[in-house]
Scaffold this motif. Sequence first.
Motif, PDB file in Angstrom:
ATOM      1  N   MET A  84       0.846  -1.093  -0.083  1.00 60.83           N
ATOM      2  CA  MET A  84      -0.046   0.101   0.080  1.00 60.83           C
ATOM      3  C   MET A  84       0.891   0.535   0.277  1.00 60.83           C
ATOM      4  N   LYS A  85      -0.020   2.332  -0.372  1.00 60.87           N
ATOM      5  CA  LYS A  85       0.988   3.655  -0.859  1.00 60.87           C
ATOM      6  C   LYS A  85      -0.282   4.495  -0.487  1.00 60.87           C
ATOM      7  N   ILE A  86       0.583   5.785   0.480  1.00 63.86           N
ATOM      8  CA  ILE A  86      -0.498   6.915   0.252  1.00 63.86           C
ATOM      9  C   ILE A  86      -1.043   7.900   0.138  1.00 63.86           C
ATOM     10  N   GLY A  87      -1.827   7.588  -0.364  1.00 66.54           N
ATOM     11  CA  GLY A  87      -2.914   8.131  -1.520  1.00 66.54           C
ATOM     12  C   GLY A  87      -4.231   7.381  -2.174  1.00 66.54           C
ATOM     13  N   ASP A  88      -4.129   5.505  -1.755  1.00 67.54           N
ATOM     14  CA  ASP A  88      -4.771   4.886  -1.878  1.00 67.54           C
ATOM     15  C   ASP A  88      -5.484   4.743  -1.688  1.00 67.54           C
ATOM     16  N   LEU A  89      -6.925   4.878  -2.972  1.00 73.07           N
ATOM     17  CA  LEU A  89      -8.475   4.451  -2.460  1.00 73.07           C
ATOM     18  C   LEU A  89      -8.323   3.232  -1.783  1.00 73.07           C
ATOM     19  N   VAL A  90      -9.174   2.882  -0.722  1.00 69.71           N
ATOM     20  CA  VAL A  90      -9.075   1.277  -0.490  1.00 69.71           C
ATOM     21  C   VAL A  90     -10.161   0.632  -0.270  1.00 69.71           C
ATOM     22  N   SER A  91     -10.960  -0.446  -0.348  1.00 71.09           N
ATOM     23  CA  SER A  91     -12.138  -1.368   0.489  1.00 71.09           C
ATOM     24  C   SER A  91     -11.427  -2.132   1.337  1.00 71.09           C
ATOM     25  N   VAL A  92     -12.537  -1.926   2.058  1.00 76.52           N
ATOM     26  CA  VAL A  92     -12.247  -2.237   3.584  1.00 76.52           C
ATOM     27  C   VAL A  92     -13.744  -3.602   4.013  1.00 76.52           C
ATOM     28  N   PRO A  93     -12.567  -4.674   3.724  1.00 75.51           N
ATOM     29  CA  PRO A  93     -13.428  -5.342   4.578  1.00 75.51           C
ATOM     30  C   PRO A  93     -13.941  -5.818   5.631  1.00 75.51           C
ATOM     31  N   PHE A  94     -15.107  -5.634   5.833  1.00 77.11           N
ATOM     32  CA  PHE A  94     -15.885  -5.624   7.530  1.00 77.11           C
ATOM     33  C   PHE A  94     -15.009  -6.434   8.395  1.00 77.11           C
ATOM     34  N   ASN A  95     -14.269  -7.804   7.527  1.00 79.25           N
ATOM     35  CA  ASN A  95     -13.846  -8.863   8.320  1.00 79.25           C
ATOM     36  C   ASN A  95     -12.824  -8.458   8.932  1.00 79.25           C
ATOM     37  N   VAL A  96     -12.342  -8.264  10.539  1.00 77.39           N
ATOM     38  CA  VAL A  96     -10.632  -7.860  10.280  1.00 77.39           C
ATOM     39  C   VAL A  96      -9.706  -9.930  10.192  1.00 77.39           C
ATOM     40  N   ALA A  97      -8.860  -9.172   9.600  1.00 78.41           N
ATOM     41  CA  ALA A  97      -8.370 -10.999   9.117  1.00 78.41           C
ATOM     42  C   ALA A  97      -6.883 -10.777   9.190  1.00 78.41           C
ATOM     43  N   CYS A  98      -6.118 -11.960  10.058  1.00 78.15           N
ATOM     44  CA  CYS A  98      -4.996 -11.499   9.931  1.00 78.15           C
ATOM     45  C   CYS A  98      -4.121 -12.074   8.496  1.00 78.15           C
ATOM     46  N   GLY A  99      -4.975 -12.980   8.322  1.00 83.14           N
ATOM     47  CA  GLY A  99      -4.390 -13.076   6.726  1.00 83.14           C
ATOM     48  C   GLY A  99      -2.804 -14.740   7.152  1.00 83.14           C
ATOM     49  N   HIS A 100      -2.557 -15.135   8.318  1.00 83.69           N
ATOM     50  CA  HIS A 100      -1.401 -16.077   8.752  1.00 83.69           C
ATOM     51  C   HIS A 100      -2.160 -17.319   9.252  1.00 83.69           C
ATOM     52  N   CYS A 101      -3.585 -16.913  10.270  1.00 81.26           N
ATOM     53  CA  CYS A 101      -4.277 -18.275  10.397  1.00 81.26           C
ATOM     54  C   CYS A 101      -4.805 -19.762  10.041  1.00 81.26           C
ATOM     55  N   ARG A 102      -5.183 -20.485   9.794  1.00 84.92           N
ATOM     56  CA  ARG A 102      -5.494 -22.141   9.389  1.00 84.92           C
ATOM     57  C   ARG A 102      -6.638 -21.327   8.168  1.00 84.92           C
ATOM     58  N   THR A 103      -8.020 -20.326   9.281  1.00 80.50           N
ATOM     59  CA  THR A 103      -9.543 -20.337   8.357  1.00 80.50           C
ATOM     60  C   THR A 103      -8.910 -19.302   7.518  1.00 80.50           C
ATOM     61  N   CYS A 104      -8.383 -18.293   7.694  1.00 74.48           N
ATOM     62  CA  CYS A 104      -8.203 -17.356   6.824  1.00 74.48           C
ATOM     63  C   CYS A 104      -7.216 -18.281   5.874  1.00 74.48           C
ATOM     64  N   LYS A 105      -6.445 -18.751   5.726  1.00 70.50           N
ATOM     65  CA  LYS A 105      -5.245 -19.073   4.866  1.00 70.50           C
ATOM     66  C   LYS A 105      -6.690 -20.082   3.657  1.00 70.50           C
ATOM     67  N   GLU A 106      -7.450 -20.789   4.478  1.00 72.66           N
ATOM     68  CA  GLU A 106      -8.909 -21.473   3.796  1.00 72.66           C
ATOM     69  C   GLU A 106     -10.054 -20.763   3.106  1.00 72.66           C
ATOM     70  N   GLN A 107      -9.625 -18.990   3.212  1.00 70.24           N
ATOM     71  CA  GLN A 107     -10.743 -18.074   2.748  1.00 70.24           C
ATOM     72  C   GLN A 107     -11.885 -18.043   3.990  1.00 70.24           C
ATOM     73  N   HIS A 108     -11.876 -18.526   5.298  1.00 70.45           N
ATOM     74  CA  HIS A 108     -12.771 -18.919   6.053  1.00 70.45           C
ATOM     75  C   HIS A 108     -12.476 -17.092   6.192  1.00 70.45           C
ATOM     76  N   THR A 109     -12.334 -15.742   6.083  1.00 72.19           N
ATOM     77  CA  THR A 109     -12.380 -14.466   6.933  1.00 72.19           C
ATOM     78  C   THR A 109     -12.720 -13.817   7.484  1.00 72.19           C
ATOM     79  N   GLY A 110     -14.073 -14.576   7.725  1.00 72.31           N
ATOM     80  CA  GLY A 110     -14.884 -14.192   9.133  1.00 72.31           C
ATOM     81  C   GLY A 110     -15.004 -14.852  10.222  1.00 72.31           C
ATOM     82  N   VAL A 111     -13.594 -16.155   9.834  1.00 70.85           N
ATOM     83  CA  VAL A 111     -13.605 -16.336  11.868  1.00 70.85           C
ATOM     84  C   VAL A 111     -11.863 -16.696  11.954  1.00 70.85           C
TER      85      VAL A 111
END
Length: 399
Positions: A84-111
């Motif tokens: 990311m860089k300063i000035g980027d326009l972004v959409s934020v998924p309402f899920n807060v997700a780490c991207g590292h855990c098992r469920t995030c890696k399986e695309q279950h970012t809601g949990v």
Amino acid sequence: MSGNRGVVYLGPGKVEVQNIPYPKMQDPQGKQIDHGVILRVVSTNICGSDQHMVRGRTTAPAGLVLGHEITGEVVEIGRGVETMKIGDLVSVPFNVACGHCRTCKEQHTGVCLTVNPARAGGAYGYVDMGGWVGGQAEYVLVPYADFNLLRLPNRDAAMEKIRDLTCLSDILPTGYHGAVTAGVGPGSTVYIAGAGPVGLAAAASARLLGAAVVIIGDVNPTRLAHAKAQGFEIADLSKDTPLHEQIADLLGEPEVDCAVDAVGFEARGHGHSGSQHEAPATVLNSLMGVVRVAGKIGIPGLYVTEDPGAVDDAAKHGALSIRFGLGWAKSHSFHTGQTPVMKYNRQLMQAIMWDRIKIADIVGVEVITLDDAPKGYGEFDAGVPKKFVIDPHSLFRAA
């Protein structure tokens, strides 16, 4: 350091715009992080899920800064952020997700398993979802930015469609998830319970997925009129005519291929007398009644484990009188839970940018100022057919 203001929950029926702290690169436990960014909020939406809290139907604490539907501009970057860089326009998924855990890696970012010490799953500005500060504000922190954020390419083109793109953070992916998990495909007959913004988003998604006919049911005549104006068929559940008979009048048979529950636990009974009274299991039971054998039911509507305002003691703990035996006998498939927004948002962004879906018109987007947020909450709670979008920095006018 800039100032900040946000929409704060004070107690049942009460929200107020207050001065709140400018975001720090810290998690809710106060630990310094280097994977976050701070956004200047471009748009942030009022959601039906927010209304559950504001009505006092959850254990949300007073002082909670609301808002989980966020689109923003990057104004500060943590030292560990790479893409990311300063000035980027972004959409934020309402899920807060780490991207590292098992469920995030399986695309279950809601949990996600790491962002909430109390349970699986995190979200901004929501009860029991990790303590992350909400985005109905001027500025907000987004953690794990490289993983969570969807950059909107071509800022000028994106701002021209910002009324539509603001729906990417939650309601459009949520409606789409409901339709996908219900098995909607080309030629499907689909029933959507609820003519609020998520129900309308589910209906629009069903149309995008090729449904032959989409029927929306509700007890609110104003919302039904709006749904009809958008080209959907309707079922008026305030009438004493049973739902299956209304479906038969439309389709020639009393069943549909699949259905979506876009209402959740604050459902009302059917018929002139029933529609005045809460009946938290009525939607799920009615869907099992009208979905064909071996059909699927998508359930993006919110159900909770604790409901202080429920109609009975069982429902206060999320225990509902569901006719599960009927669903079992008909070999129904059910899909519940928070939508993994990231699974769909990039494709839906392209659908918006290439005019495949006009979601802002369908859900009735109305842009308001941050100061008008309490009024927006009041009107939305009264059942107007609108999706209120807050413009904290008057950037919509500039666009």
